[in-house]
Design a protein around this motif. Structure first.
Motif, PDB file in Angstrom:
ATOM      1  N   SER A  80       0.846  -1.185   0.000  1.00 13.61           N
ATOM      2  CA  SER A  80       0.000   0.000   0.000  1.00 13.61           C
ATOM      3  C   SER A  80       0.881   1.233   0.000  1.00 13.61           C
ATOM      4  N   ILE A  81       0.295   2.376  -0.358  1.00 16.24           N
ATOM      5  CA  ILE A  81       1.096   3.574  -0.585  1.00 16.24           C
ATOM      6  C   ILE A  81       1.797   4.075   0.665  1.00 16.24           C
ATOM      7  N   HIS A  89       4.970   5.325  -5.190  1.00 15.45           N
ATOM      8  CA  HIS A  89       3.987   6.056  -4.396  1.00 15.45           C
ATOM      9  C   HIS A  89       3.191   7.017  -5.265  1.00 15.45           C
ATOM     10  N   MET A  92       0.567   5.146  -7.302  1.00 11.07           N
ATOM     11  CA  MET A  92      -0.526   4.619  -6.487  1.00 11.07           C
ATOM     12  C   MET A  92      -1.388   5.738  -5.903  1.00 11.07           C
ATOM     13  N   ARG A  93      -0.749   6.817  -5.488  1.00  9.35           N
ATOM     14  CA  ARG A  93      -1.512   7.937  -4.933  1.00  9.35           C
ATOM     15  C   ARG A  93      -2.436   8.513  -5.996  1.00  9.35           C
ATOM     16  N   VAL A  96      -5.483   6.109  -6.285  1.00  7.47           N
ATOM     17  CA  VAL A  96      -6.482   6.145  -5.217  1.00  7.47           C
ATOM     18  C   VAL A  96      -7.202   7.485  -5.190  1.00  7.47           C
ATOM     19  N   LEU A 206     -11.494   0.405  -7.198  1.00 12.16           N
ATOM     20  CA  LEU A 206     -10.088  -0.008  -7.245  1.00 12.16           C
ATOM     21  C   LEU A 206      -9.900  -1.214  -8.163  1.00 12.16           C
ATOM     22  N   GLU A 225      -2.680  -5.610  -3.273  1.00 12.98           N
ATOM     23  CA  GLU A 225      -2.650  -4.148  -3.300  1.00 12.98           C
ATOM     24  C   GLU A 225      -3.984  -3.551  -2.845  1.00 12.98           C
ATOM     25  N   ILE A 226      -5.088  -4.142  -3.281  1.00 15.63           N
ATOM     26  CA  ILE A 226      -6.399  -3.623  -2.883  1.00 15.63           C
ATOM     27  C   ILE A 226      -6.621  -3.846  -1.390  1.00 15.63           C
ATOM     28  N   PHE A 229      -4.840  -1.194   0.518  1.00 16.61           N
ATOM     29  CA  PHE A 229      -5.603   0.057   0.543  1.00 16.61           C
ATOM     30  C   PHE A 229      -6.725  -0.010   1.575  1.00 16.61           C
ATOM     31  N   CYS A 230      -7.438  -1.114   1.598  1.00 15.62           N
ATOM     32  CA  CYS A 230      -8.566  -1.254   2.527  1.00 15.62           C
ATOM     33  C   CYS A 230      -8.113  -1.163   3.975  1.00 15.62           C
ATOM     34  N   LEU A 233      -6.993   2.625   4.607  1.00 12.04           N
ATOM     35  CA  LEU A 233      -8.095   3.580   4.668  1.00 12.04           C
ATOM     36  C   LEU A 233      -9.070   3.233   5.796  1.00 12.04           C
TER      37      LEU A 233
END
Length: 399
Positions: A80-81, A89, A92-93, A96, A206, A225-226, A229-230, A233
């Motif tokens: 993740s970022i 980064h 990915m930023r 998202v 995503l 990767e997803i 993110f989850c 966040l």
């Protein structure tokens, strides 16, 4: 290296209870502090912390953002970022940002208002615990609803997160790795469900998105990767507002004149949120890994060192803010950068959502408990990695 009388232990009971005197001594006596016990350096002054946040080429996030991650040698929670440096980064930023848009955040305002009103309707109107009965409950429901988590699972994700972040005094490593694994497994299963049937939620966004890779190719995000993110966040969205609102009620109970100012003029609420983030924000520090030697304040931080960037200390630095230890919702916010949500490329993705939730919460509390007293003997602070705040803030509401 400066020899200081202060002993800075970010895993001690004294730190969890009140770190600000430690921070003041660090800024005055050891702006570059080295911990023999834990083998890390710490930067505490605003100018140094802000510069380090922006200098990702020197202070890398790729080895982790907590001491246990950096010293453990690998990141455990997926790609993740938060654990990336540019150019990864940046790509990915950008991705998202396409699903976590200002429009998507604004669209959550009715949900935020409904969840706040719902949970306030369930507390004892004469007295309740601001955190455990209220502020701990609704933020996780907002962010997980955006992600696409079914309602019946949202509070369980909060409990797993609390278990993962919890630290007994003196404990560095997480005792809650099993809780993190359960969260990751939950999100992995949810990603599979959305791959089979896309919906109007962030996980589906995503899945549908493509990211440009380092070799110039464009691919979809992997399950890992997803899930990363989850977890990022969902975790930040659950913790930040919860801790900020508990600290807010305590701060306003001790500065009642400023609570009265908010009652008289609700337009001051956004400024109050900013001052709360500065004065007693939920995030205490972020860790980085030095990619080269750093000479600062007559000290050399060697390449390959873990460095704590003490954003909460920087926000109380009198070199940057007038009367920095004074809570003042009318302060001149142009004096210095508020580091409550980080700074530079890793500034908080959900800052706008957290600000909106916090402002709406204060607006509701001003109506729900215009007059209140805090049971100071019942206050209980959390002991968590890098997170500060209260687990319990009992109040009596006066009619």
């Amino acid at each position: 290296m400066t020899t200081a009388s202060v002993v800075f232990d970010p895993f001690s009971a004294e730190f969890f209870e009140d770190p600000y005197e430690m921070y003041r001594q660090l800024r005055d006596e050891a702006p570059v502090y080295y911990s023999d016990r834990y083998d890390f350096y710490a930067l505490s002054r605003h100018s140094d912390v802000a510069a380090a946040f922006k200098d990702f080429e020197t202070y890398s996030s790729a080895r982790g953002v907590t001491l246990e991650e950096i010293q453990g040698g690998e990141v455990q929670h997926g790609q993740s970022i938060i654990w990336m440096d540019p150019p990864d980064h940046r790509r990915m930023r950008s991705l998202v940002n396409k699903v976590f848009t200002p429009r998507a955040i604004t669209a959550q305002e009715p949900v935020v208002r409904e969840r706040i009103a719902y949970h306030l309707s369930r507390v004892d109107p004469s007295g309740f615990d601001v955190v455990s009965d209220f502020a701990a409950l609704f933020p996780v429901e907002v962010i997980t609803s955006m992600l696409g988590v079914p309602e019946q699972h949202r509070q369980q994700l909060r409990l797993w997160l609390d278990e993962f972040l919890q630290r007994a005094p003196g404990q560095i490593d997480s005792g809650g790795s099993d809780a993190m694994m359960k969260s990751a497994a939950f999100y992995y299963d949810l990603v599979q469900q959305r791959r089979a049937e896309l919906r109007d939620d962030m996980i589906s966004g995503l899945i549908a998105a493509e990211v440009e890779r380092e070799d110039g190719s464009r691919t979809s995000l992997s399950d890992e990767e997803i899930v990363g993110f989850c977890i990022l966040l969902g975790g930040a969205g659950a913790e930040t507002v919860t801790k900020l609102m508990g600290s807010a009620v305590v701060a306003f109970s001790r500065h009642r004149d400023q609570w009265e100012q908010l009652r008289a003029d609700r337009s001051k609420i956004p400024a109050a949120v900013e001052e709360l983030l500065r004065f007693d924000g939920p995030v205490q520090y972020d860790c980085r890994y030095t990619m080269r030697d750093v000479a600062l304040h007559n000290t050399v931080i060697p390449a390959g060192s873990a460095v704590m960037l003490l954003g909460a200390s920087a926000n109380r630095d009198e070199r940057a803010f007038t009367d920095a230890d004074t809570f003042n919702i009318n302060r001149n916010r142009a004096e210095a950068q508020n580091l409550g949500f980080g700074y530079g490329i890793h500034s908080c993705l959900g800052a706008a959502l957290a600000r909106m939730e916090s402002a709406i919460t204060l607006d509701h509390l001003l109506d729900f408990m215009p007059e209140f007293t805090v049971d100071y003997d019942g206050l209980k602070r959390v002991s968590m990695t890098s997170v500060s705040g209260y687990s319990n803030v009992p109040v009596r509401v006066q009619s």
